[in-house]
Write a protein that holds these residues in place. Structure first.
Motif, PDB file in Angstrom:
ATOM      1  N   LEU A  37       0.823  -1.209   0.000  1.00 23.80           N
ATOM      2  CA  LEU A  37       0.000   0.000   0.000  1.00 23.80           C
ATOM      3  C   LEU A  37       0.858   1.260   0.000  1.00 23.80           C
ATOM      4  N   ALA A  38       1.957   1.244   0.750  1.00 22.38           N
ATOM      5  CA  ALA A  38       2.849   2.410   0.772  1.00 22.38           C
ATOM      6  C   ALA A  38       3.453   2.652  -0.607  1.00 22.38           C
ATOM      7  N   GLY A  39       3.828   1.584  -1.294  1.00 27.98           N
ATOM      8  CA  GLY A  39       4.369   1.732  -2.642  1.00 27.98           C
ATOM      9  C   GLY A  39       3.356   2.291  -3.607  1.00 27.98           C
ATOM     10  N   VAL A  40       2.119   1.823  -3.495  1.00 28.06           N
ATOM     11  CA  VAL A  40       1.067   2.336  -4.374  1.00 28.06           C
ATOM     12  C   VAL A  40       0.817   3.815  -4.099  1.00 28.06           C
ATOM     13  N   VAL A  41       0.809   4.196  -2.833  1.00 29.54           N
ATOM     14  CA  VAL A  41       0.576   5.599  -2.474  1.00 29.54           C
ATOM     15  C   VAL A  41       1.708   6.489  -3.001  1.00 29.54           C
TER      16      VAL A  41
END
Length: 65
Positions: A37-41
């Motif tokens: 999720l952090a990478g997508v954000v």
């Protein structure tokens, strides 16, 4: 748009994939999901900045205020 942005997004994707696989194999699925999720954000923030720059350029070209 330069090719550097594509390489940055690809590098983030590779890094997130490696971290995700390491965390899943060590039994930390929740942390793997958070890393994903952090990478997508991070990628979305980069894309949003680029879209903002595009709209600003279009507004200045057509002199829309």
């Amino acid at each position: 748009m330069s090719i550097d942005v594509i390489f940055k997004i690809a590098a983030i994707g590779i890094l997130v994939t490696v971290l995700n696989q390491i965390l899943i194999r060590s039994g930390r699925e929740e942390q793997a999901m958070m890393v994903t999720l952090a990478g997508v954000v991070v990628v979305l923030m980069m894309v949003i900045t680029m879209i903002n720059n595009l709209f600003t350029a279009v507004k200045s070209i057509f002199q829309l205020y």
